[in-house]
Design a protein around this motif. Structure first.
Motif, PDB file in Angstrom:
ATOM      1  N   GLN A   1     -11.801   3.134 -11.431  1.00  0.00           N
ATOM      2  CA  GLN A   1     -10.988   2.724 -13.188  1.00  0.00           C
ATOM      3  C   GLN A   1     -10.207   3.871 -13.228  1.00  0.00           C
ATOM      4  OE1 GLN A   1     -12.036   0.000 -13.661  1.00  0.00           O
ATOM      5  NE2 GLN A   1     -11.032  -0.957 -15.187  1.00  0.00           N
ATOM      6  N   SER A   2      -9.011   3.857 -12.052  1.00  0.00           N
ATOM      7  CA  SER A   2      -7.743   4.732 -12.549  1.00  0.00           C
ATOM      8  C   SER A   2      -7.333   4.011 -13.103  1.00  0.00           C
ATOM      9  CB  SER A   2      -7.030   5.558 -11.379  1.00  0.00           C
ATOM     10  OG  SER A   2      -6.921   4.383 -10.557  1.00  0.00           O
ATOM     11  N   GLY A   3      -6.924   3.022 -13.077  1.00  0.00           N
ATOM     12  CA  GLY A   3      -5.939   2.479 -14.691  1.00  0.00           C
ATOM     13  C   GLY A   3      -4.769   2.169 -13.456  1.00  0.00           C
ATOM     14  N   ARG A   4      -4.501   2.836 -12.407  1.00  0.00           N
ATOM     15  CA  ARG A   4      -3.207   2.321 -11.320  1.00  0.00           C
ATOM     16  C   ARG A   4      -3.254   1.717 -10.454  1.00  0.00           C
ATOM     17  NH1 ARG A   4      -3.801   8.812 -10.383  1.00  0.00           N
ATOM     18  NH2 ARG A   4      -2.703  10.143 -11.945  1.00  0.00           N
ATOM     19  N   VAL A   5      -2.517   1.230 -10.580  1.00  0.00           N
ATOM     20  CA  VAL A   5      -2.762  -0.592  -9.960  1.00  0.00           C
ATOM     21  C   VAL A   5      -2.618   0.298  -8.401  1.00  0.00           C
ATOM     22  CG1 VAL A   5      -1.584  -2.450  -9.530  1.00  0.00           C
ATOM     23  CG2 VAL A   5      -1.016  -1.615 -11.856  1.00  0.00           C
ATOM     24  N   GLY A   6      -2.416   0.783  -7.818  1.00  0.00           N
ATOM     25  CA  GLY A   6      -1.895   0.929  -6.252  1.00  0.00           C
ATOM     26  C   GLY A   6      -3.210   0.623  -5.424  1.00  0.00           C
TER      27      GLY A   6
ATOM     28  N   LEU B   1       0.819  -0.869   0.693  1.00  0.00           N
ATOM     29  CA  LEU B   1      -0.126  -0.047   0.147  1.00  0.00           C
ATOM     30  C   LEU B   1       1.214   1.589   0.137  1.00  0.00           C
ATOM     31  CD1 LEU B   1      -3.071  -0.784   1.974  1.00  0.00           C
ATOM     32  CD2 LEU B   1      -2.561  -1.248  -0.474  1.00  0.00           C
TER      33      LEU B   1
ATOM     34  N   TYR C   1      -5.911  -0.126  -6.828  1.00  0.00           N
ATOM     35  CA  TYR C   1      -6.445  -1.168  -7.486  1.00  0.00           C
ATOM     36  C   TYR C   1      -6.249  -2.354  -5.854  1.00  0.00           C
ATOM     37  CZ  TYR C   1      -7.594  -0.357 -11.659  1.00  0.00           C
ATOM     38  OH  TYR C   1      -7.891   0.385 -13.006  1.00  0.00           O
ATOM     39  N   ALA C   2      -5.227  -1.832  -5.496  1.00  0.00           N
ATOM     40  CA  ALA C   2      -4.458  -2.647  -4.790  1.00  0.00           C
ATOM     41  C   ALA C   2      -5.387  -2.223  -3.237  1.00  0.00           C
ATOM     42  CB  ALA C   2      -3.112  -2.503  -3.810  1.00  0.00           C
ATOM     43  N   TRP C   3      -5.610  -0.591  -2.957  1.00  0.00           N
ATOM     44  CA  TRP C   3      -6.093  -0.310  -2.031  1.00  0.00           C
ATOM     45  C   TRP C   3      -7.982  -0.956  -1.975  1.00  0.00           C
ATOM     46  CZ3 TRP C   3      -5.253   1.701   2.131  1.00  0.00           C
ATOM     47  CH2 TRP C   3      -4.447   3.216   3.198  1.00  0.00           C
TER      48      TRP C   3
ATOM     49  N   LEU D   1     -10.769  -6.882   3.946  1.00  0.00           N
ATOM     50  CA  LEU D   1     -11.010  -6.286   4.929  1.00  0.00           C
ATOM     51  C   LEU D   1     -12.711  -6.907   5.377  1.00  0.00           C
ATOM     52  CD1 LEU D   1      -8.929  -3.334   5.635  1.00  0.00           C
ATOM     53  CD2 LEU D   1      -8.901  -5.114   7.178  1.00  0.00           C
TER      54      LEU D   1
ATOM     55  N   ARG E   1       4.538   7.488  -0.137  1.00  0.00           N
ATOM     56  CA  ARG E   1       3.084   8.075   0.034  1.00  0.00           C
ATOM     57  C   ARG E   1       4.022   8.708   1.295  1.00  0.00           C
ATOM     58  NH1 ARG E   1      -0.833   5.408  -3.530  1.00  0.00           N
ATOM     59  NH2 ARG E   1      -0.122   3.581  -4.356  1.00  0.00           N
TER      60      ARG E   1
ATOM     61  N   ILE F   1       2.090   4.775 -14.460  1.00  0.00           N
ATOM     62  CA  ILE F   1       1.620   3.444 -14.958  1.00  0.00           C
ATOM     63  C   ILE F   1       0.536   2.976 -14.901  1.00  0.00           C
ATOM     64  CG2 ILE F   1       1.923   1.108 -16.010  1.00  0.00           C
ATOM     65  CD1 ILE F   1       4.657   1.297 -14.273  1.00  0.00           C
TER      66      ILE F   1
ATOM     67  N   LEU G   1      -7.981  -4.318  -0.960  1.00  0.00           N
ATOM     68  CA  LEU G   1      -8.232  -5.150   0.315  1.00  0.00           C
ATOM     69  C   LEU G   1      -8.859  -4.193   1.472  1.00  0.00           C
ATOM     70  CD1 LEU G   1      -5.213  -6.224   2.593  1.00  0.00           C
ATOM     71  CD2 LEU G   1      -5.301  -3.327   3.158  1.00  0.00           C
TER      72      LEU G   1
ATOM     73  N   GLU H   1      -7.967  -8.805  12.809  1.00  0.00           N
ATOM     74  CA  GLU H   1      -9.345  -9.558  11.728  1.00  0.00           C
ATOM     75  C   GLU H   1      -8.809 -11.008  12.045  1.00  0.00           C
ATOM     76  OE1 GLU H   1     -10.797  -7.585   8.644  1.00  0.00           O
ATOM     77  OE2 GLU H   1     -12.256  -6.909   9.479  1.00  0.00           O
TER      78      GLU H   1
ATOM     79  N   LEU I   1      -3.508   0.639 -17.149  1.00  0.00           N
ATOM     80  CA  LEU I   1      -4.832  -1.022 -16.910  1.00  0.00           C
ATOM     81  C   LEU I   1      -6.823   0.073 -17.717  1.00  0.00           C
ATOM     82  CD1 LEU I   1      -4.045  -2.516 -14.037  1.00  0.00           C
ATOM     83  CD2 LEU I   1      -4.399  -3.529 -16.733  1.00  0.00           C
ATOM     84  N   LYS I   2      -6.529   1.576 -17.891  1.00  0.00           N
ATOM     85  CA  LYS I   2      -7.593   2.688 -17.474  1.00  0.00           C
ATOM     86  C   LYS I   2      -7.810   1.549 -18.706  1.00  0.00           C
ATOM     87  CE  LYS I   2      -9.096   7.409 -17.218  1.00  0.00           C
ATOM     88  NZ  LYS I   2      -7.931   8.110 -16.566  1.00  0.00           N
TER      89      LYS I   2
END
Lengths: 97, 185, 735
Positions: free
Chosen positions: C710-715, A21, C717-719, C726, B95, A92, C722, B113, A95-96
């Motif tokens: 659908q931003s295309g940013r893998v980050g 993250l 998507y990871a969020w 959760l 970040r 990058i 997750l 969890e 994927l958009k």
């Protein structure tokens, strides 16, 4: 030592997640995924003490898949770097749709 | 096994490697340089190999060192060096504080969890029965025997498919990673 | 419902007679409608004088073109004068089919009537089941015709008078471009009217009820190229819907509580009701609401005067003789039900009496000859409701019949007058109003037959013996008087007032209405046929009697108006067969009447009855005398020179401003609510705004949200991944 192993596994897994993250470097994120796989492997091994050798067999499979994944993933990263001169995930967004 | 003969010795080493693993993992995540991060990850993997040995999985511990630390991580390091990612302009990839805080909280939530789930009572159909004596890894047949038997009997198809997967991955990696020039053909 | 029907049919004395062909009576007019409608549609496609719908120019005799809207109609007239003599290409065939099917239908009706007479006493109705119409669950509705004494009377009136009016129409409408269309509508009307009176259950009656409403709408707006006519049609249609709502609710209540809707079933179930109970009263009041709509009673009478926008024969047939009496028929048909609800009966009587007086006052000051007759019709319908309201169903139906005779005669006579006036004005290219009595006067000299026949009708409606109206009106008033003692009505209370007091009031109102009827009818006759002619010197040579095809039906109706009273002579009458109609209707409505009168055939003593008759005749004579002495036709001036009325006269001419009041109290608020709340608020705001556009906005917003993910940013998507993990884990953890 089963409970301790599982707790350690959860801890390592979470650290891997937090790494995914927080980092933007694709290679480091990749390594974080490897850490998460390792954490899972640890719990497999720990549980194989209780439930038999199947857990260890699975660890072998996981390692194989991880190796394959690393090979392909790193190849992709190289290709992207060649294209964009960067491995920063912020840059990058292919994927958009 | 050592558990039964030298309990204090065993526990000491278990916690020692565990602590080193966690510390190394934290360092790995927080390092800015990819090379440093990779080295700390290698350290984590060595610690895990040690823990595997302590958990009666000596064979797994061996291939952990061989495959992970020795092969996969070396490939990572190769790529880092190949792409020349070591210089500072590439390092500021962490970040901001808000992102870190949120990530930390999410991580804690996940951990909590997982812990709760570890203690939860699951329905019977979701749980495995404890293995019988013949299947236990500390039974007769040495260290490798109990792994080899299911791998080449029970999971033979999966094993063979894994080899296919590896072959495909190798070919794919070559195709993807090959430098394409307009006059390549 | 199926079982009693079958039971009643098999073994009925009528089963083996011509009555089996009774279905021909309504089917023949339907056939006429189809043929005439086909001719009308075919003609519409051919060049030449065709329908206003095809040519865009109407050409009629009533207020169309030359009527009250003369100023607007200049454009038409230049056109009309040249296309005048052209008749519709299919007119010959239509003239044969239109009245022909009605005449045949009348013949069949006479044959069935004869068969019914020859089987003697008939206590159960003959139900002719054609087919099962709506078999749904516990409700099964058949298309079945009920032949009994009541429906027979109605069938004879409808087909008989209908035939006469069809024949009259051949002359009256001869030059109309919509000639086949007119007869098609008229035939269709007769079909639905027959369905209304012949149906063996309430739903079938409702089909006829709605059908005649439709035909009424079509015929009122027959000359629809004039906006006022089309508006009058719409008004009639909309006001009738209010009444239909009552009819429908009454039917729902009947089905919910009795489980059947056939007359026989409801009649049997009514016997088990509690006398004066809430259920019977509610059903009856809703039925009466339906009746007020169709039969133009307070508060729903406003459409009938406007309905005079249609051709005059239509006014005679639909808006005087048949359709508007459907409400009376409905109540007579539900006699046993009404007998269980004295409060509802008193309501009917009171509303009828009030309507009779109210409409009569308006009739006193109208100048349009058809408007006078329209308010007279409303007033006389009020009389009929008084009759059926007090449980004197025979008297009500009797008045229905005699009224059909003399009012049809009056309307056709006025049609004859309007026709003559119109032809005269047409010849001189004058655009005065051919229906305004101020433009008439002295027509007796030019139209002696029409004048004489209309005098017969006037005396009949005023209640002068021995003309028909006298007997029927007297019987209604006598019945009201008789009910003041020893009846369920007298024992009941109405809005806290004792029933007998209410009935005395109704009687007094009836007398007042009778007085005014005599006055306004005499006024109409004097202004139309007597005194000097006010139509203009150029027009006088053109005034002449209508052709024979129009006067012949008038003569027949004149005979009926004069002698119709013989059908039901009162017991005190010195000679002749007495109370024929009463005995004839006894099997149908007798029980309802007996229930009201505590099971006794209540009759007043002869001396009382003589006094009542004397009073009624005296009042009629006084009314005629008042009109004769007070009115000065010589002082009248033509409509174009007249000074506007003031005071009470103006109020009466403007019909007590009821239309304006309804406009303020009902129409404008409805329009206001419709515009602001329903249209702007609910339709535009809620449905268009919130629901239609709101859904679109929601979808767009959801799409926008999705596109942000659908931003295309893998980050990212990871969020998201997750957060999903959760969520799933917490579902397990906190289960």
């Amino acid at each position: 030592m089963l409970a301790e192993s599982l707790a350690l596994s959860a801890l390592l897994f979470t650290i891997g997640v937090v790494g995914v993250l927080t980092r933007r470097n694709a290679i480091i994120i990749f390594m974080c995924v490897e850490l998460m796989l390792n954490a899972v492997n640890l719990s497999f091994v720990a549980l194989s003490q209780l439930y038999g050798a199947s857990g260890q067999v699975f660890v072998i499979f996981v390692m194989t898949v991880a190796a394959a994944e690393a090979a392909v993933g790193l190849a992709i990263i190289i290709a992207i770097f060649r294209h964009r001169q960067s491995v920063n995930l912020e840059d990058i967004n292919l994927l958009k749709g | 096994m050592g558990n039964e003969f030298y309990p204090l010795f065993y526990s000491f080493h278990f916690y020692l490697f565990g602590l080193i693993a966690v510390a190394s993992a934290l360092l790995f995540v927080t390092r800015k340089s990819p090379v440093a991060a990779a080295m700390w990850l290698v350290n984590v993997m060595f610690c895990l190999a040690a823990l595997y040995v302590l958990l009666d999985a000596q064979f797994i511990g061996a291939i952990q060192v061989l495959v992970y630390a020795g092969a996969i991580m070396v490939v990572f390091l190769f790529v880092v060096m190949l792409l020349n990612l070591g210089h500072p302009s590439e390092m500021s990839d962490i970040r901001g504080n808000a992102g870190r805080l949120t990530a930390g909280l999410v991580g804690l939530a996940l951990l909590a969890e997982v812990m709760v789930l570890g203690r939860a009572e699951f329905p019977a159909q979701l749980t495995l029965a404890a293995a019988q004596a013949s299947q236990r890894i500390d039974g007769p047949g040495g260290v490798i025997g109990p792994i080899a038997a299911p791998l080449f009997k029970q999971h033979l198809l999966a094993f063979e498919l894994t080899s296919m997967l590896l072959l495909t991955a190798i070919v794919g990696a070559v195709v993807i990673g090959k430098k394409r020039t307009p006059d390549a053909r | 419902m199926q079982l009693p029907t079958e039971h009643a049919t098999t073994g009925h004395p009528l089963a083996d007679t011509i009555a089996r062909l009774a279905w021909l009576i309504p089917v023949l007019p339907l056939l006429g409608f189809l043929l005439n409608g086909f001719l009308s549609l075919r003609a519409a496609g051919t060049p030449g004088p065709a329908d206003p719908s095809a040519s865009g120019h109407g050409h009629g005799h009533d207020d169309h073109g030359h009527g009250a809207h003369g100023a607007d109609a200049h454009g038409h007239d230049a056109h009309d004068d040249h296309g005048h003599a052209k008749r519709h290409p299919a007119a010959g065939l239509v003239s044969l089919i239109g009245p022909g099917v009605l005449a045949l239908s009348f013949v069949v009706a006479l044959l069935v009537f004869n068969a019914m007479r020859s089987v003697g006493e008939m206590h159960a109705p003959y139900v002719l089941t054609l087919f099962e119409w709506m078999p749904t669950g516990s409700l099964s509705i058949d298309v079945a015709f009920q032949l009994d004494q009541l429906s027979m009377v109605m069938i004879l009136i409808i087909t008989g008078i209908g035939t006469l009016i069809h024949i009259f129409s051949v002359g009256y409408m001869q030059d109309d471009p919509g000639y086949p269309r007119y007869f098609a509508y008229l035939n269709l009307f007769v079909f639905f009217m027959l369905l209304l009176v012949m149906g063996a259950n309430y739903p079938l009656m409702f089909v006829g009820w709605e059908g005649v409403g439709l035909c009424s709408y079509l015929l009122i707006g027959f000359w629809f190229s004039e906006k006022a006519n089309a508006d009058a049609g719409k008004k009639a249609f909309i006001v009738n819907r209010i009444g239909d709502f009552g009819f429908l609710v009454a039917m729902f209540l009947m089905f919910a509580n009795f489980g059947t809707l056939s007359y026989t079933g409801v009649g049997a179930a009514a016997n088990d009701l509690v006398m004066g109970g809430a259920l019977a009263t509610t059903i009856c009041l809703f039925l009466f609401l339906g009746a007020t709509g169709k039969s133009a009673q307070i508060p729903l009478f406003v459409w009938l005067p406007d309905a005079m926008a249609g051709p005059t024969p239509v006014s005679a047939l639909i808006h005087a003789a048949t359709m508007v009496t459907a409400g009376v028929y409905l109540i007579a048909r539900s006699a046993t039900l009404f007998a269980m609800a004295p409060a509802a009966q008193l309501t009917v009587a009171v509303v009828g009496a009030l309507t009779a007086v109210f409409a009569a006052t308006i009739g006193l000051k109208q100048w349009d000859i058809k408007k006078v007759l329209a308010y007279s019709t409303v007033s006389q319908l009020g009389y009929m409701f008084v009759g059926v309201g007090v449980g004197a169903y025979t008297a009500g139906v009797f008045h229905l019949m005699t009224h059909a005779f003399f009012k049809a005669l009056l309307f056709l006579g006025s049609g004859s007058v309007i026709y003559a006036m119109h032809q005269a004005y047409h010849a001189t290219h004058n655009h005065e109003d051919a229906q305004d009595m101020r433009n008439m006067g002295g027509l007796k000299k030019y139209m002696p037959i029409t004048s004489a026949l209309m005098w017969i009708a006037t005396l009949a409606i005023a209640g002068i013996p021995p003309f028909s109206g006298f007997f029927s009106k007297d019987e209604i008033l006598a019945s009201v008087f008789a009910r003041t003692h020893g009846s369920t009505l007298a024992d009941a209370t109405w809005l806290g007032i004792p029933g007998s007091v209410v009935l005395y009031g109704v009687y007094a109102l009836g007398l007042a209405a009778a007085l005014m009827t005599a006055v306004y009818m005499t006024r109409m006759m004097i202004y139309t046929f007597h005194g000097p002619n006010r139509s203009g010197s150029a027009e006088q040579p053109h005034l002449k009697e209508a052709p024979m095809i129009m006067t012949a039906p008038l003569i027949v109706l004149g005979v009926l108006s004069a002698l119709g009273g013989l059908v039901n002579l009162p017991l005190v009458f010195p000679f002749g067969p007495k109370e024929i109609l009463h005995h004839w209707l006894e099997p149908v409505v007798g029980q309802g009447t007996l229930l009201v009168t505590h099971g006794e055939a209540a009759h007043l003593s002869h001396s009382t009855e003589y006094v009542l008759i004397g009073t009624a005749v005296a009042i009629a004579v006084i009314g005629i005398a008042i009109a004769y002495t007070r009115l000065k036709p010589e002082a009248l001036v033509p409509a174009k020179d007249a000074v506007p009325e003031t005071g009470i006269e103006k109020t009466l001419l403007n019909k007590w401003y009821v239309d304006e009041g309804y406009d303020k109290a009902v129409v404008q608020p409805t329009l206001g609510v419709s515009r602001t709340l329903l249209w702007k608020g609910i339709d535009t705001g809620l449905i268009d705004g919130l629901m239609v556009n709101g859904t679109a906005l929601l979808a767009r917003f959801a799409g926008w949200m999705g596109s942000q993910l659908q931003s295309g940013r893998v980050g990212t998507y990871a969020w998201v991944l997750l957060i999903g993990v959760l969520g799933v884990l917490s579902a397990f953890s906190f289960r």
